[in-house]
Enzyme design. Structure first.
Site, short mmCIF file in Angstrom:
data_model
loop_
_atom_site.label_atom_id
_atom_site.label_comp_id
_atom_site.label_asym_id
_atom_site.label_seq_id
_atom_site.Cartn_x
_atom_site.Cartn_y
_atom_site.Cartn_z
CG ASP A 72 -2.34 0.88 0.91
OD1 ASP A 72 -2.16 1.75 0.35
OD2 ASP A 72 -3.39 0.00 1.44
CB VAL B 243 -18.17 -2.81 0.19
CG1 VAL B 243 -17.62 -3.47 1.79
CG2 VAL B 243 -18.08 -4.24 -0.60
CE LYS C 277 -11.87 -1.96 -9.39
NZ LYS C 277 -11.09 -2.89 -8.67
CG ASP D 82 3.57 4.59 -6.73
OD1 ASP D 82 2.41 4.08 -7.17
OD2 ASP D 82 4.02 5.54 -7.07
CE1 TYR E 3 -12.41 1.79 -8.99
CE2 TYR E 3 -15.04 1.46 -9.44
CZ TYR E 3 -13.60 1.22 -9.09
OH TYR E 3 -13.82 0.41 -7.49
CG ASN F 224 -8.19 -4.62 -2.15
OD1 ASN F 224 -9.20 -4.73 -2.30
ND2 ASN F 224 -7.61 -3.75 -1.51
#
Length: 238
Positions: free
Chosen positions: A29, A176, A147, A55, A143, A78
């Site tokens: 992360d 979520v 995806k 990164d 985005y 993820n």
């Protein structure tokens, strides 16, 4: 195993869930404060997770981090960022950045772990998609482009790695409830809109996503590959 974007939100939930099962977890992360806090909170486990700053848009750094980790049996791709944007505001540079943040690293992380998985004849790669493009949510064109591509990438990787008994699947989360999402978008009207569009009238929690990841990474899912698995409470839109 490796979890990208593991310092907060869904990623942190998966780091904790797998670590509590005794897995040796490395998580990557750039959210340093959140990641160090998570590492400290779980330091008392029998096999505490290890935070590695990385990164993921820098592919040289990605290659070095995976070389340092060594053998990876389970990779969870993820990491992502769903910043809103308007069509007229998107520049070529912003396009490239969004693809690097949301799509490109998933492929190259898979590339990094694949040789060892192929050599041992076993491995699991879990890519993260999103319900957003299935619902055509507003102000998320880049985005959603990334995806949507991840689902196709999952199919291709599953086909190419399947002969080596490496399974590749895509998890598609719905709305979520994470701290970031709650801080940015939560209002009573938004809560009502999400619940109205779900078959099940309860919000999806981080633990629900982690439970699906645990199953797909386990031997109980040994004949599951090349598919998209939804954890969205049956969200059909609103």
């Amino acid at each position: 195993m490796v979890v990208t974007g593991g310092g907060s939100g869904i990623g942190a939930g998966m780091v904790e869930a797998f670590a509590r099962q005794g897995a040796r977890v490395h998580f990557l992360d750039i959210a340093d404060a959140d990641s160090r806090a998570l590492e400290a909170n779980l330091a008392g486990l029998a096999v505490p997770p290890v935070y590695l700053p990385c990164d993921l848009t820098n592919l040289e750094t990605v290659a070095k981090v995976f070389a340092a980790i060594g053998q990876v049996d389970v990779l969870i791709n993820n990491a992502a960022n769903d910043d809103r944007h308007a069509l007229a505001e998107v520049t070529p540079q912003y396009w490239e950045n969004r693809m690097a943040v949301n799509l490109r690293h998933q492929y190259f992380c898979a590339q990094a772990v694949a040789p060892a998985m192929q050599a041992q004849g076993d491995g699991v790669i879990l890519n993260f998609g999103s319900i957003s493009w299935h619902l055509a949510l507003p102000d998320l064109t880049l985005y959603m482009t990334a995806k949507a591509a991840i689902e196709g990438m999952t199919r291709g990787l599953a086909r190419d790695l399947g002969p080596h008994n490496v399974r590749v699947n895509c998890i598609v989360p719905g709305g979520v409830r994470t701290p970031r999402q709650e801080a940015l978008w939560h209002t009573p009207d938004e809560e009502a809109r999400i619940l109205a569009g779900q078959c099940l009238k309860a919000r999806v929690e981080v633990d629900d996503v982690a439970a699906l990841a645990l199953f797909l990474a386990s031997d109980s899912a040994r004949r599951c590959s090349g598919r998209d698995y939804y954890v969205d409470a049956g969200w059909y839109g609103a």
